[in-house]
Scaffold this motif. Structure first.
Motif, PDB file in Angstrom:
ATOM      1  N   VAL A   1       0.750  -1.122  -0.072  1.00 22.97           N
ATOM      2  CA  VAL A   1       0.046  -0.093  -0.040  1.00 22.97           C
ATOM      3  C   VAL A   1       0.882   1.139   0.030  1.00 22.97           C
ATOM      4  O   VAL A   1       0.586   2.215  -0.736  1.00 22.97           O
ATOM      5  N   GLU A   2       1.965   1.199   0.675  1.00 26.44           N
ATOM      6  CA  GLU A   2       2.667   2.616   0.684  1.00 26.44           C
ATOM      7  C   GLU A   2       3.472   2.690  -0.451  1.00 26.44           C
ATOM      8  O   GLU A   2       3.677   3.632  -0.893  1.00 26.44           O
ATOM      9  N   LEU A   3       3.766   1.471  -1.424  1.00 21.58           N
ATOM     10  CA  LEU A   3       4.274   1.751  -2.643  1.00 21.58           C
ATOM     11  C   LEU A   3       3.403   2.325  -3.597  1.00 21.58           C
ATOM     12  O   LEU A   3       3.577   3.135  -4.323  1.00 21.58           O
ATOM     13  N   ALA A   4       2.120   1.846  -3.349  1.00 19.55           N
ATOM     14  CA  ALA A   4       0.887   2.606  -4.139  1.00 19.55           C
ATOM     15  C   ALA A   4       0.849   4.123  -3.577  1.00 19.55           C
ATOM     16  O   ALA A   4       0.434   4.695  -4.802  1.00 19.55           O
ATOM     17  N   LEU A   5       0.933   4.372  -2.571  1.00 19.92           N
ATOM     18  CA  LEU A   5       0.952   5.685  -1.975  1.00 19.92           C
ATOM     19  C   LEU A   5       2.065   6.472  -2.933  1.00 19.92           C
ATOM     20  O   LEU A   5       1.848   7.674  -3.282  1.00 19.92           O
ATOM     21  N   ALA A   6       3.193   6.006  -3.014  1.00 20.21           N
ATOM     22  CA  ALA A   6       4.363   6.659  -3.570  1.00 20.21           C
ATOM     23  C   ALA A   6       4.065   6.844  -5.101  1.00 20.21           C
ATOM     24  O   ALA A   6       4.079   7.992  -5.736  1.00 20.21           O
ATOM     25  N   LEU A   7       3.427   5.765  -5.673  1.00 15.79           N
ATOM     26  CA  LEU A   7       2.914   5.830  -7.061  1.00 15.79           C
ATOM     27  C   LEU A   7       1.854   7.014  -7.234  1.00 15.79           C
ATOM     28  O   LEU A   7       1.847   7.493  -8.485  1.00 15.79           O
ATOM     29  N   ALA A   8       0.999   7.185  -6.446  1.00 15.68           N
ATOM     30  CA  ALA A   8       0.153   8.255  -6.583  1.00 15.68           C
ATOM     31  C   ALA A   8       0.572   9.616  -6.751  1.00 15.68           C
ATOM     32  O   ALA A   8      -0.179  10.318  -7.531  1.00 15.68           O
ATOM     33  N   LEU A   9       1.921   9.747  -6.779  1.00 12.17           N
ATOM     34  CA  LEU A   9       2.408  11.233  -6.900  1.00 12.17           C
ATOM     35  C   LEU A   9       2.851  10.969  -8.369  1.00 12.17           C
ATOM     36  O   LEU A   9       3.290  12.114  -8.923  1.00 12.17           O
ATOM     37  N   ASP A  10       2.592   9.942  -9.196  1.00 12.68           N
ATOM     38  CA  ASP A  10       3.224   9.780 -10.659  1.00 12.68           C
ATOM     39  C   ASP A  10       4.724  10.364 -10.770  1.00 12.68           C
ATOM     40  O   ASP A  10       4.972  11.172 -11.713  1.00 12.68           O
ATOM     41  N   PRO A  11       5.230   9.737  -9.772  1.00 10.78           N
ATOM     42  CA  PRO A  11       6.964  10.029  -9.873  1.00 10.78           C
ATOM     43  C   PRO A  11       7.547   9.638 -11.033  1.00 10.78           C
ATOM     44  O   PRO A  11       7.596   8.541 -11.506  1.00 10.78           O
ATOM     45  N   SER A  12       8.736  10.521 -11.419  1.00 13.19           N
ATOM     46  CA  SER A  12       9.732  10.028 -12.386  1.00 13.19           C
ATOM     47  C   SER A  12      10.720   9.418 -11.560  1.00 13.19           C
ATOM     48  O   SER A  12      11.562   8.585 -12.077  1.00 13.19           O
ATOM     49  N   LEU A  13      10.982   9.599 -10.243  1.00 13.98           N
ATOM     50  CA  LEU A  13      11.962   8.940  -9.444  1.00 13.98           C
ATOM     51  C   LEU A  13      11.323   8.689  -8.084  1.00 13.98           C
ATOM     52  O   LEU A  13      10.769   9.365  -7.447  1.00 13.98           O
ATOM     53  N   MET A  14      11.513   7.186  -7.691  1.00 15.82           N
ATOM     54  CA  MET A  14      11.168   6.899  -6.486  1.00 15.82           C
ATOM     55  C   MET A  14      12.423   6.443  -5.571  1.00 15.82           C
ATOM     56  O   MET A  14      13.377   5.905  -6.086  1.00 15.82           O
ATOM     57  N   LEU A  15      12.254   6.825  -4.236  1.00 17.55           N
ATOM     58  CA  LEU A  15      13.404   6.521  -3.401  1.00 17.55           C
ATOM     59  C   LEU A  15      12.575   5.678  -2.216  1.00 17.55           C
ATOM     60  O   LEU A  15      11.670   5.969  -1.540  1.00 17.55           O
ATOM     61  N   LEU A  16      13.158   4.440  -2.205  1.00 16.90           N
ATOM     62  CA  LEU A  16      12.633   3.396  -1.378  1.00 16.90           C
ATOM     63  C   LEU A  16      13.751   3.056  -0.242  1.00 16.90           C
ATOM     64  O   LEU A  16      14.776   2.465  -0.537  1.00 16.90           O
ATOM     65  N   ASP A  17      13.354   3.341   0.921  1.00 17.92           N
ATOM     66  CA  ASP A  17      14.208   3.264   2.185  1.00 17.92           C
ATOM     67  C   ASP A  17      13.816   1.643   2.819  1.00 17.92           C
ATOM     68  O   ASP A  17      12.648   1.560   3.224  1.00 17.92           O
ATOM     69  N   GLU A  18      14.699   0.845   2.550  1.00 18.29           N
ATOM     70  CA  GLU A  18      14.633  -0.485   3.293  1.00 18.29           C
ATOM     71  C   GLU A  18      13.290  -1.125   2.864  1.00 18.29           C
ATOM     72  O   GLU A  18      12.393  -1.534   3.627  1.00 18.29           O
ATOM     73  N   PRO A  19      12.819  -1.194   1.652  1.00 15.58           N
ATOM     74  CA  PRO A  19      11.493  -1.835   1.207  1.00 15.58           C
ATOM     75  C   PRO A  19      11.062  -3.060   1.698  1.00 15.58           C
ATOM     76  O   PRO A  19       9.940  -3.578   1.849  1.00 15.58           O
ATOM     77  N   THR A  20      12.235  -4.006   2.004  1.00 15.81           N
ATOM     78  CA  THR A  20      11.858  -5.400   2.686  1.00 15.81           C
ATOM     79  C   THR A  20      12.286  -5.363   3.916  1.00 15.81           C
ATOM     80  O   THR A  20      12.367  -6.536   4.435  1.00 15.81           O
ATOM     81  N   ALA A  21      12.450  -4.456   4.828  1.00 11.41           N
ATOM     82  CA  ALA A  21      12.929  -4.547   6.148  1.00 11.41           C
ATOM     83  C   ALA A  21      11.769  -5.419   7.032  1.00 11.41           C
ATOM     84  O   ALA A  21      10.622  -4.850   6.618  1.00 11.41           O
ATOM     85  N   GLY A  22      12.144  -6.302   7.717  1.00 11.90           N
ATOM     86  CA  GLY A  22      11.397  -6.905   8.787  1.00 11.90           C
ATOM     87  C   GLY A  22      10.581  -7.941   7.893  1.00 11.90           C
ATOM     88  O   GLY A  22       9.705  -8.486   8.867  1.00 11.90           O
TER      89      GLY A  22
ATOM     90  N   ALA B   1       8.964  -0.557 -11.366  1.00 11.94           N
ATOM     91  CA  ALA B   1      10.092   0.232 -11.805  1.00 11.94           C
ATOM     92  C   ALA B   1      10.123   0.293 -13.204  1.00 11.94           C
ATOM     93  O   ALA B   1      10.890   1.123 -13.689  1.00 11.94           O
ATOM     94  N   ARG B   2       9.435  -0.460 -14.097  1.00  8.01           N
ATOM     95  CA  ARG B   2       9.285  -0.421 -15.796  1.00  8.01           C
ATOM     96  C   ARG B   2       8.905   1.236 -15.944  1.00  8.01           C
ATOM     97  O   ARG B   2       7.881   1.472 -15.615  1.00  8.01           O
ATOM     98  N   GLY B   3       9.760   1.839 -16.825  1.00 15.38           N
ATOM     99  CA  GLY B   3       9.407   3.259 -17.345  1.00 15.38           C
ATOM    100  C   GLY B   3       9.605   4.292 -16.093  1.00 15.38           C
ATOM    101  O   GLY B   3       9.510   5.238 -16.376  1.00 15.38           O
ATOM    102  N   ARG B   4      10.240   3.588 -14.925  1.00 14.56           N
ATOM    103  CA  ARG B   4      10.402   4.601 -14.028  1.00 14.56           C
ATOM    104  C   ARG B   4      11.872   4.343 -13.476  1.00 14.56           C
ATOM    105  O   ARG B   4      12.840   3.625 -13.743  1.00 14.56           O
ATOM    106  N   THR B   5      12.576   5.490 -12.469  1.00 10.94           N
ATOM    107  CA  THR B   5      13.943   5.191 -12.046  1.00 10.94           C
ATOM    108  C   THR B   5      13.552   5.138 -10.415  1.00 10.94           C
ATOM    109  O   THR B   5      12.917   5.807 -10.084  1.00 10.94           O
ATOM    110  N   VAL B   6      14.332   4.326 -10.067  1.00 12.20           N
ATOM    111  CA  VAL B   6      14.138   3.898  -8.690  1.00 12.20           C
ATOM    112  C   VAL B   6      15.728   3.991  -7.908  1.00 12.20           C
ATOM    113  O   VAL B   6      16.646   3.303  -8.589  1.00 12.20           O
TER     114      VAL B   6
END
Length: 258
Positions: free
Chosen positions: A165-186, A203-208
Motif C-alpha cells: 500500500v505504501e508503494l501505491a501511495l508513492a505511485l500516486a504522485l506519478d513520480p519520475s523518481l522513487m526513493l525506497l528506504d529499506e523496502p523489505t525490512a522486517g 520500476a518499468r518506465g521509472r527510475t528507482v
C-alpha cells in the motif's frame, strides 16, 4: 573495478556533487558524488552507520546539506522542502510504515490523490468529493496487487501488504523518481520475494533508488550499486563487480557473500 562510462546529461535523473552533512562535528555524509541514470534501479548499500538513510533524507528534503548540491533533471533542488521535492516528481517511502490502521487501503489512496487539490487535508468534510479519485485509487492498488483488499482497514493487513500500500501511495504522485528506504525490512522470505517482484514491476518506465541490507534483494533488482562506508562512496559498479571487490568484501559483505 571498471569506471562508469560517461553519459549524456539528459540521461541523468539525479546527481549530487560533494554532498556533505555534518552533525556537531560528525560527518554522516562525506562529499558524495552520485549519478542515477534514467530508467535504472540504483541500490545504496553499506553497513549500519554508513550514511544511507542520511543521504536519503538529504535527497528528499528532510535534511539540509552542510555543503554540496543536489540536481534533479538538471535543476538544482538543494535545500528545498520535502513537499516541493515531491511535487517535482520524487516520491519516497520510509523504512517504518506510517499508515492509519482505521482507514481502508482505498481511502489511503484517495487521500493521497486528493492532497494536491487541498481536499485530502479536509477529508473529514470531503468524503463525497474524495470519491472522484476512487477509479485511480483502484488502478494504483491493482498495480501493487492489492485491489482485492481495497475496502479492508489496513490495521488488519500483514506487514508485506502494508508495504505494498505504501508503494501505491508513492505511485500516486506519478513520480519520475522513487526513493525506497529499506523496502523489505522486517519481512519474511515469502514477502521479500513478492516485494522484489512488485518493485521490478513498478520500476518499468521509472527510475528507482533504494536502500536495502538484503543482498538477495540488491542482486535481484539493481542495475547499479553504490557502496557507502563512513558516509563516503567506497565503490560503485554492477552488483557482480561490487560483490567481488576486495574493498567491499573487507568492509561490508564478508567472504560468505562471494
Amino acid at each position: 573495478m571498471s569506471a562508469q562510462p560517461a553519459v549524456d546529461a539528459t540521461d541523468v535523473v539525479l546527481r549530487t556533487h560533494g554532498l556533505t552533512k555534518v552533525f556537531r562535528g560528525f560527518t554522516a555524509v562525506d562529499a558524495v558524488d552520485l549519478e542515477v541514470r534514467r530508467g535504472t534501479v540504483h541500490a545504496l548499500v553499506g553497513p549500519n552507520g554508513a550514511g544511507k538513510t542520511t543521504l536519503f533524507n538529504l535527497l528528499s528534503g528532510f535534511l539540509k546539506p552542510t555543503s554540496g548540491t543536489i540536481e534533479h533533471e538538471g535543476r538544482d533542488i538543494t535545500g528545498r522542502q520535502p513537499e516541493e521535492i515531491a511535487h517535482l516528481g520524487i516520491a519516497r517511502s520510509f523504512q517504518i510504515t506510517s499508515l492509519f490502521d482505521k482507514l481502508t487501503a482505498r481511502q489511503h489512496l484517495e487521500l493521497a490523490l486528493g492532497s494536491p487539490t487541498g481536499i485530502g487535508y479536509r477529508f473529514w468534510r470531503s468524503e463525497k468529493r474524495l470519491a472522484r479519485f476512487e477509479g485511480r485509487a483502484m488502478e494504483l492498488l491493482d498495480e501493487v496487487g492489492m485491489a482485492d483488499q481495497a475496502n479492508r482497514e489496513v490495521g488488519h493487513f500483514a506487514y508485506g501488504q502494508k508495504r505494498a500500500v505504501e508503494l501505491a501511495l508513492a505511485l500516486a504522485l506519478d513520480p519520475s523518481l522513487m526513493l525506497l528506504d529499506e523496502p523489505t525490512a522486517g519481512m519474511g522470505v515469502e514477502d521479500v520475494d513478492r516485494t522484489i517482484a512488485l518493485i521490478a514491476r513498478i520500476a518499468r518506465g521509472r527510475t528507482v533508488v533504494f536502500v536495502d541490507h538484503n543482498m538477495h534483494v540488491v542482486g535481484s533488482l539493481a542495475d547499479r550499486v553504490t557502496v557507502l562506508q563512513q558516509g563516503a562512496v567506497l565503490v560503485e559498479g554492477s552488483y557482480d563487480e561490487v560483490r567481488t571487490d576486495p574493498k567491499v568484501i573487507t568492509a561490508y559483505l564478508g567472504q560468505s557473500h562471494v
